[in-house]
Design a protein around this motif. Sequence first.
Motif, PDB file in Angstrom:
ATOM      1  N   ASN A   1       0.814  -1.237   0.000  1.00 42.85           N
ATOM      2  CA  ASN A   1       0.000   0.000   0.000  1.00 42.85           C
ATOM      3  C   ASN A   1       0.840   1.277   0.000  1.00 42.85           C
ATOM      4  O   ASN A   1       0.280   2.372   0.103  1.00 42.85           O
ATOM      5  CB  ASN A   1      -0.966   0.057   1.189  1.00 42.85           C
ATOM      6  N   ASN A   2       2.164   1.155  -0.095  1.00 43.30           N
ATOM      7  CA  ASN A   2       3.039   2.314   0.020  1.00 43.30           C
ATOM      8  C   ASN A   2       3.736   2.649  -1.291  1.00 43.30           C
ATOM      9  O   ASN A   2       3.844   1.808  -2.201  1.00 43.30           O
ATOM     10  CB  ASN A   2       4.108   2.078   1.095  1.00 43.30           C
ATOM     11  N   VAL A   3       4.232   3.888  -1.355  1.00 42.50           N
ATOM     12  CA  VAL A   3       5.086   4.348  -2.457  1.00 42.50           C
ATOM     13  C   VAL A   3       6.419   4.760  -1.841  1.00 42.50           C
ATOM     14  O   VAL A   3       6.453   5.547  -0.873  1.00 42.50           O
ATOM     15  CB  VAL A   3       4.451   5.533  -3.207  1.00 42.50           C
ATOM     16  N   TYR A   4       7.523   4.236  -2.386  1.00 42.32           N
ATOM     17  CA  TYR A   4       8.852   4.486  -1.826  1.00 42.32           C
ATOM     18  C   TYR A   4       9.678   5.347  -2.773  1.00 42.32           C
ATOM     19  O   TYR A   4       9.597   5.204  -3.999  1.00 42.32           O
ATOM     20  CB  TYR A   4       9.573   3.159  -1.578  1.00 42.32           C
ATOM     21  N   PHE A   5      10.509   6.207  -2.161  1.00 39.60           N
ATOM     22  CA  PHE A   5      11.409   7.084  -2.911  1.00 39.60           C
ATOM     23  C   PHE A   5      12.845   6.694  -2.560  1.00 39.60           C
ATOM     24  O   PHE A   5      13.252   6.737  -1.374  1.00 39.60           O
ATOM     25  CB  PHE A   5      11.155   8.552  -2.545  1.00 39.60           C
ATOM     26  N   TYR A   6      13.614   6.309  -3.570  1.00 43.12           N
ATOM     27  CA  TYR A   6      14.992   5.865  -3.363  1.00 43.12           C
ATOM     28  C   TYR A   6      15.949   6.881  -3.980  1.00 43.12           C
ATOM     29  O   TYR A   6      15.842   7.230  -5.161  1.00 43.12           O
ATOM     30  CB  TYR A   6      15.200   4.490  -3.993  1.00 43.12           C
TER      31      TYR A   6
END
Length: 923
Positions: free
Chosen positions: A691-696
């Motif tokens: 359910n999440n959006v990740y920024f790398y």
Amino acid sequence: MAFIRKKERPKERFSLLLLDLEEYYFEQHTAYNVISNGTNQKRRIRGSLKICSKSIIFEPEPAAEPILKIPLRDCKLIEGVEENDQNPFNESKLVGLSIACKQVFLIKESNIVAPYRIERGDQRFFFQLDLSRKTEDVIQTLLQLHRASCLNKLGDQTAMIAANLQSRLARTSFDKNSFQSVSEKPHMECEAEMVTPLVTNPGHVCITDQNLYFQPLNGYPEQVVKIMLHSVRRIYKRRHGLRPLGLEVFCSENDLCSDIYLKVYNTKDRDELYYYIATFLENHMVEQTAESYMLQWQRGHISNYQYLLHLNNLADRSCNDLSQYPVFPWVIADYTSTELDLRNPASFRDLSKPVGALNKERLERLLARYRDMPDPKFMYGSHYSSPGYVLFYLVRVAPEYMLCLQNGRYDHADRMFNSISETWKNCLEGATDFKELIPEFYGNDASFLENNLNLDLGKRQGGRMVGDVSMPPWASDTRDFLQKCQQALESQYVSEHLHEWIDLIFGYKQRGSEAIGAHNVFHPLTYEGGIDCDSIEDPDQKIAMLTQILEFGQTPKQLFTTPHPQRIMPRFQSMSRTPSQNASLSELSPASISEDSSFEDLTEESRKMAWNHMSKLKMVADHKIHKEAITGIAVTRAGLSVFTSSQDSTLKMFSKDSSSLQRSISFSNMALSSCLILPEDATVVCSSWDNNVYFYSIAYGRRQDTIMGHDDAVSKVCWKENRLYTASWDSTVKVWRCIAAEVSSSRRGPFELLAELEHDAGVNTISLNQAGTLLASGTKEGAISIWDTSNSSLVHQIQCHSGKIHDIAFSPDSRHVLSSGEDCSLKVVDVQTGMLLSSVAADEPQRCFCWDGNTVLSGGGTGDLLVWDIMAGRVTHRIPGHSGMMINKAPYRRVRRPKGCMYQVYMCNVPRNGFAEFAVSGA
């Protein structure tokens, strides 16, 4: 005029046009017309005696002699003449037949086409048959037909004649000796009529594994008509006499007139003929729909003229049926200037209005009458297309058709087609004249405007003979007129507005409330389905109704029920390019594209060149780096690093220069569903099933930030102009404020939720158009939604697929959306109208694709790359790709081509050996 060229038989004086409307020609006999000159001397004129359902016609062999037509209803006596034998013991023998009548029509005197001359008063004719033994049979036939013609009720007459016809057809069958080859295998045989303008000819149809045959009952115009199945290019089902009984066959792509038009006596036989031919042709031709032609026209693949011809064909308009002749618009409104300025909008007719609404004052009078009219109401008392209007235009090349339609007479000289400008003026001002044009006005044959046959069409007021049609001042002659009409039809103004006229004639403004609002309402009987003739029990009323409908004109079959999209007009393109200003696309070499340019920055010419070479893709590299399926792939702008997300929950970074895996990042223990790189190649964004959006952060090598914004798995992310779009199986697409520079900085920044787009089912995929002004989303239940991103409003929602939508994308010009689904189909939707334009079936679900608006590059279950021509709906090339299902691809705009490659495509799949792989292909 195509039907005239195809059907003309210059060596014969007789034609079916000499018959009355709805009359049949049954049989013919060689005979002599014996004329007594008052003495014992007799004159014998050899010829052919034609037995028809409503008349007797004698065609003399000497061309100077007139053809005689004796209406059966005018006959007072039909009897046999016996041989004058004084011996009472000899059996009497018929030597001829005698006919007494009240009037006779004399046709083609001195072999000149002219109005029929009628001789009234009691007359008697004596005919001797070459085969005298058939005299008794002919007399009995004539007496039966005479009884039918003398019945008081028209319905009774028609029923008796129809019974005679059916009896003749039942007693005969198709002659198998007419087969072209003894090896032919017949499939079916049925009774039918061959349809030509104003007339039909009964006989037998037989279709074999090689040919379609029609054998006329009367042997006219030839003993058998043959159509080779392998030469057929187009077939159409037709409604004839408002019933679904017609079948029209074309052996050429662009001809106006068909090779044969058949009217079968029941719909079942018609459909069996159609499907047999269609099955034979399924490997040789692609069946086109109105939507597929619309797509071709929108993108400029066919001209305005060709598109209108296709629409007319699909709407049951045929050159063989003058009540449903192809209809074309008036497009020029200036017939008085010495020069025609096609750059001036004032030179053109308003295509958004029917002819009846072009004159405001006349329209107000018509509307006043309409408001006071009892139901059913209609605004116009005449139609824009009818047999009379067609022959009004074509009388100079089709005089016999006009004479047939008008009982042997031309129209009054002042009402003839004398002048282009006068005709246009009358269409604007006349109380009952609302006619449009016919295709001939945009063709290449100007003979219909010239009296090349030297016909005596009468004298106008003032004594001037009717001759050639007068041209407007801006046309030097008839050919120049047609050329300028063609230029006008294909002009920018008409191309931009033709869809408005199509809405009136073939589209959603044809009927209902939209037609009322557009002042486009005709008599209810002219519309398809306006009346069920089979439900009318009174035969007289039924025949009168059919006659009225056929002679008044018919509205085309409705093809579109939503607004027709506008044509895509080409943008201005700079002509300056290297190495030569006049170089064609094929002359541009791969080296002419800068090594450092991205696909997003390429010129339109270079884009076209790239897609033209799409079939030349070949494998350059193959790397296996994941344990499970790859779900997303992103490439840095320089093309040096490739990031992939996978169902194994990892994001991995692969270096192309060193051909090695450099980083492996895990955000959670759940699958990652997609990834993208923000501008400046500083940050990778990943969506996850958690359910999440990740920024790398690429620079810092760590997770930079997280959005916990959905209640179910995030399926896809897109970014444009500082906005991040996240799609989820929780049935929403959320829009976040996301400034790339802030995200890439070391500090964590807040994400502002700007909008939430609600759906009826889980959202599986999304895509933005190039400008970022539109968003398309595809759900698990097969629905496509198109959103305006400026105000987060829903523009269209279309139920396209029967299952999950795998991928979706706008065309480069943002006019169309292409989607692929698990129902093994590719669908094209028009953005402007929300109309489903075409549906293309695939052998397997296509999981991902990219396209240029016409050519599609897709990947599916086999792992092969398929190159599609979406217009034709077929695969043009199959390129070996992966060993397993292909499920994703990277956008072109992130690719810089390496030396020796024109462009690259990044693909990923799930191979059979359990390790996910991605590959780089180039051409």
